[in-house]
Write a protein that holds these residues in place. Structure first.
Motif, PDB file in Angstrom:
ATOM      1  N   TRP A  29       5.794  -0.214   8.221  1.00  0.00           N
ATOM      2  CA  TRP A  29       5.247  -0.719   9.489  1.00  0.00           C
ATOM      3  C   TRP A  29       3.735  -0.900   9.368  1.00  0.00           C
ATOM      4  CZ3 TRP A  29       2.299  -0.660  13.826  1.00  0.00           C
ATOM      5  CH2 TRP A  29       2.825  -1.278  14.970  1.00  0.00           C
ATOM      6  N   PHE A  87       0.846  -1.194   0.000  1.00  0.00           N
ATOM      7  CA  PHE A  87       0.000   0.000   0.000  1.00  0.00           C
ATOM      8  C   PHE A  87       0.884   1.247   0.000  1.00  0.00           C
ATOM      9  CE2 PHE A  87      -2.544  -3.159   2.567  1.00  0.00           C
ATOM     10  CZ  PHE A  87      -3.211  -3.629   1.448  1.00  0.00           C
ATOM     11  N   PRO A  88       0.858   2.019  -1.078  1.00  0.00           N
ATOM     12  CA  PRO A  88       1.831   3.113  -1.213  1.00  0.00           C
ATOM     13  C   PRO A  88       1.608   4.252  -0.225  1.00  0.00           C
ATOM     14  CG  PRO A  88       0.257   3.151  -3.028  1.00  0.00           C
ATOM     15  CD  PRO A  88      -0.028   1.906  -2.231  1.00  0.00           C
ATOM     16  N   THR A  89       0.377   4.369   0.296  1.00  0.00           N
ATOM     17  CA  THR A  89       0.112   5.489   1.201  1.00  0.00           C
ATOM     18  C   THR A  89       0.412   5.128   2.660  1.00  0.00           C
ATOM     19  OG1 THR A  89      -2.186   4.784   1.248  1.00  0.00           O
ATOM     20  CG2 THR A  89      -1.622   6.567  -0.265  1.00  0.00           C
ATOM     21  N   MET A  90       0.896   3.913   2.880  1.00  0.00           N
ATOM     22  CA  MET A  90       1.206   3.507   4.246  1.00  0.00           C
ATOM     23  C   MET A  90       2.700   3.228   4.387  1.00  0.00           C
ATOM     24  SD  MET A  90      -1.731   0.765   5.131  1.00  0.00           S
ATOM     25  CE  MET A  90      -3.439   1.080   4.740  1.00  0.00           C
TER      26      MET A  90
END
Lengths: 369, 336
Positions: free
Chosen positions: A97, A91-94
């Motif tokens: 971690w 997920f690129p927005t996370m």
């Protein structure tokens, strides 16, 4: 590790896409903790099998059982089967971690437990110092490790790996192979590995299902698949081989003689006790064929296959040299490993008259289709 | 990132390429803005001209109507933006998931209304919103439901809801409660007008979105809507931001729609500026209103930018702390 019980079972599973039958009445079972590979060329149906197990496709007929439970109709989020996608799908927005914590948060685990397990995962994949980076700040191999950690963190029943190394360069791929093996040993979770790369499948798997045109052609351990291929397809897909297509003209005990067009009679081991008149394909691996300037020493026995031939092409690879040799009408590939200091030996060069020979036990015969 | 001097103007060629747009902006945006600002410090004369330097215009601005009008303008613009985004996101999602052929057909038909004149379309709405029409019937149902929903609340809460535009001020009367010449008409037609401006940037972002991420989320145990909310929405954030700006900014300045469909019920700042400039021929006053509006938009934007900056530096600090924590815990060798 043999199949201990029937942990994961595909029971007569068929899947069609329009006129194409992607998976055709496939049945097999995978043992708990096994490293199991689905190996086949692209479009053979292996990814469809994986997607059906992940819950992204429904089979048209047949059932899939996991630990005795029918999971065929469960949605992806209802089965504890996680996938490592070929493009990683981090997920690129996370942050890294948060990516790894995703499934634990969904399962509403206590905060302390989430922290502990994510940190342990990060330590296992040796990415602790990258925890707060975002996926686009990582290299391909690092993304790969994160994708594996994310899929493993909530201890799924099965981990699905869809060509996970395909996007990596050769060196990284070899490194990740070892790492995957280590991770599998550490977590003890059943791995289902989909690949078109026979090298990957051979080096990692406990067992391999070789798939072609929606059917399982052979299901065996790596050595068995390589040495004793069940079909001509398996023999040609896994590794290099030389085929001699002909007909059994006589049998003598455990051995038989094959005659075909373009080559003289060949003796072969006849473990399946095939009858005279049977059309067969004899597969002889290049490394089993010897190439020498002198005829083979007499102590090798009278029963070996020996053919005077001409060298056509030579590719020197350091570890070994690969020769293409004209033997009768047949072009034969042979590997000569260099276990002694090569420069002391009499060299074999183009157009040399050589002897090509192998023991009848070293060929493997399959019935022609 | 500290290399600003270099990255902004690396060389003269780049200067030359960007110069025309700078010039354009300076001539047609910066200079007029300064002129408008300067006008506000002038009086006006009876013939519609700009008078001497004076603060009289600003003094006149203390009109008891203005705070309510500014508030209504911001509130209605916000409502229009909200509804546009709420409608645009599923729309853009659906288009992005279509086959390329259908994608261009549907995206094209969204732009199709732009081929007809805006004023003609608003006139068409006037017909559709006629008191004998079915939209009027819907409107009455909507009003009754709203009355039923909020009618029982204590008076002060009702007043607050009216102020927020959620409840209506008076009782529902089928004779006078017409959708034409109401705030609802303005919101409805504004959403209709601005929806394509919301869909396009969101669609552009959604088209680049990797939909296999949703599959990955589902694979890890997420339900469809959770994956949509946690993965898709953050993934198209850039598109959402542009969509909000694309709708909110023109909505604030709009005056044709409230003029034609809002009646006396819904006068926005755009109408006031128009009235002052064209009807009252008081250019300085109109300028002052325009300035006021611009400032009332710029202040919240400025505040949110400042807040975001503060948040970012906080995040960075938290991140460093957490990394440090993780490093020490792994160095202690406690984890296998």
């Amino acid at each position: 590790m043999d199949s201990n019980g029937e942990f994961l079972v595909f029971d007569h599973v068929t899947k069609r896409f329009g006129a194409l039958t992607a998976v055709n009445d496939v049945s097999f079972s995978v043992g708990k903790g096994e490293f199991f590979s689905l190996l086949g060329p692209s479009g053979c149906g292996k990814t469809t099998l994986l997607r059906m197990l992940g819950g992204f496709e429904r089979p048209d007929s047949g059932r899939i059982y996991l630990e005795g439970k029918d999971i065929t109709d469960l949605a992806p989020n209802q089965r504890r089967v996680h996938t490592v996608f070929q493009n990683y799908a981090l997920f690129p927005t996370m942050t890294i971690w948060d990516n790894i914590a995703f499934s634990l948060r969904l399962a509403k685990k206590p905060k302390a437990e989430i922290e502990e397990r994510v940190d342990a995962m990060l330590a296992m994949i040796q990415m602790s110092e990258h925890a707060w980076k975002y996926p686009n700040q990582l290299s391909g191999g690092q993304k790969q490790r994160v994708a594996i950690a994310r899929a493993l963190v909530d201890r799924p029943q099965v981990l699905l790996l869809d060509e996970p190394l395909a996007a990596l360069d050769l060196k990284l791929r070899q490194h990740m192979l070892l790492e995957l093996d280590t991770i599998h040993d550490q977590v003890g979770i059943t791995f289902l590995y989909v690949t078109h790369d026979q090298g990957e499948a051979m080096s990692l798997s406990d067992r391999i299902a070789v798939i072609n045109k929606g059917k399982v052609e052979q299901l065996d351990g790596p050595a068995k698949i390589y040495e004793a291929p069940a079909t001509r397809f398996v023999a040609s897909f896994i590794g290099d081989t030389n085929f001699f297509s002909g007909e059994i003209v006589s049998t003598e005990g455990d051995y038989c003689t094959i005659e075909g067009e373009g080559f003289p009679a060949i003796r072969a081991y006849n473990d399946k006790q095939l009858k005279v008149g049977q059309k067969v394909d004899l597969s002889v691996r290049p490394e089993k064929i010897r190439v020498t300037l002198q005829p083979p020493p007499p102590e090798k026995g009278a029963s070996i296959n020996v053919y005077p031939s001409t060298v056509q092409d030579i590719v020197y690879q350091g570890v070994y040299t690969k020769y293409w040799i004209k033997s009768g009408d047949q072009r034969v590939a042979a590997l000569k490993p260099h276990s002694r200091f090569l420069l002391d030996q009499e060299p074999i060069t183009w157009n040399d008259e050589v002897f090509v020979w192998w023991h009848p036990d070293d060929g493997y015969m399959v019935e022609a289709q | 990132m500290n290399d600003n001097k270099r990255t902004r103007f690396p060389n003269r060629a780049e200067w030359l390429v960007t110069a025309p747009s700078f010039l354009w902006l300076a001539l047609f945006f910066a200079v007029p803005a300064v002129i408008v600002l300067a006008f506000t410090f002038h009086g006006h004369d009876a013939s519609g001209g700009v008078g001497e330097w004076s603060l009289s215009t600003w003094r006149e601005l203390v009109d008891p109507d203005y705070p309510a009008i500014v508030w209504n303008t911001l509130r209605i613009s916000f409502e229009v933006t909200l509804w546009s985004i709420v409608l645009a996101v599923p729309c853009a999602y659906a288009i992005a998931r279509m086959s390329p052929k259908w994608r261009s057909i549907v995206a094209g038909s969204i732009m199709l209304p732009f081929w007809t004149s805006f004023v003609v379309r608003v006139f068409a709405w006037k017909t559709m919103l006629h008191p004998d029409g079915w939209l009027q019937a819907c409107y009455l149902v909507f009003l009754r439901v709203r009355e039923w929903l909020f009618g029982w609340l204590p008076a002060f809460l009702q007043k607050a809801l009216v102020l927020l535009g959620v409840a209506s001020s008076g009782p529902v009367d089928p004779a006078t409660s017409t959708i034409l010449d109401s705030e609802a008409a303005v919101v409805l037609v504004s959403v209709y007008t601005f929806l394509p401006f919301a869909i396009m940037p969101i669609y552009t972002a959604a088209e680049k979105f990797d939909f296999s991420l949703l599959e990955a989320a589902r694979d890890l145990g997420a339900k469809n809507f959770y994956a949509f909310r946690k993965i898709f929405i953050p993934g198209i954030r850039q598109g959402l931001v542009s969509a909000v700006l694309m709708v909110f900014i023109p909505a604030i300045g709009s005056y044709v729609i409230p003029q034609m469909l809002g009646g006396t019920d819904c006068v926005l700042i755009g109408n006031k500026i128009f009235m002052r400039a064209i009807q009252n021929r008081n250019i300085p006053h109109a300028s002052a209103l325009a300035t006021l509006m611009a400032v009332s938009v710029l202040i919240p934007i400025g505040l949110s930018m400042w807040w975001k900056k503060r948040q970012d530096s906080r995040d960075r600090r938290r991140l460093e702390e957490q990394t440090a924590r993780l490093m020490t815990s792994s160095m202690e060798g406690g984890v296998q």
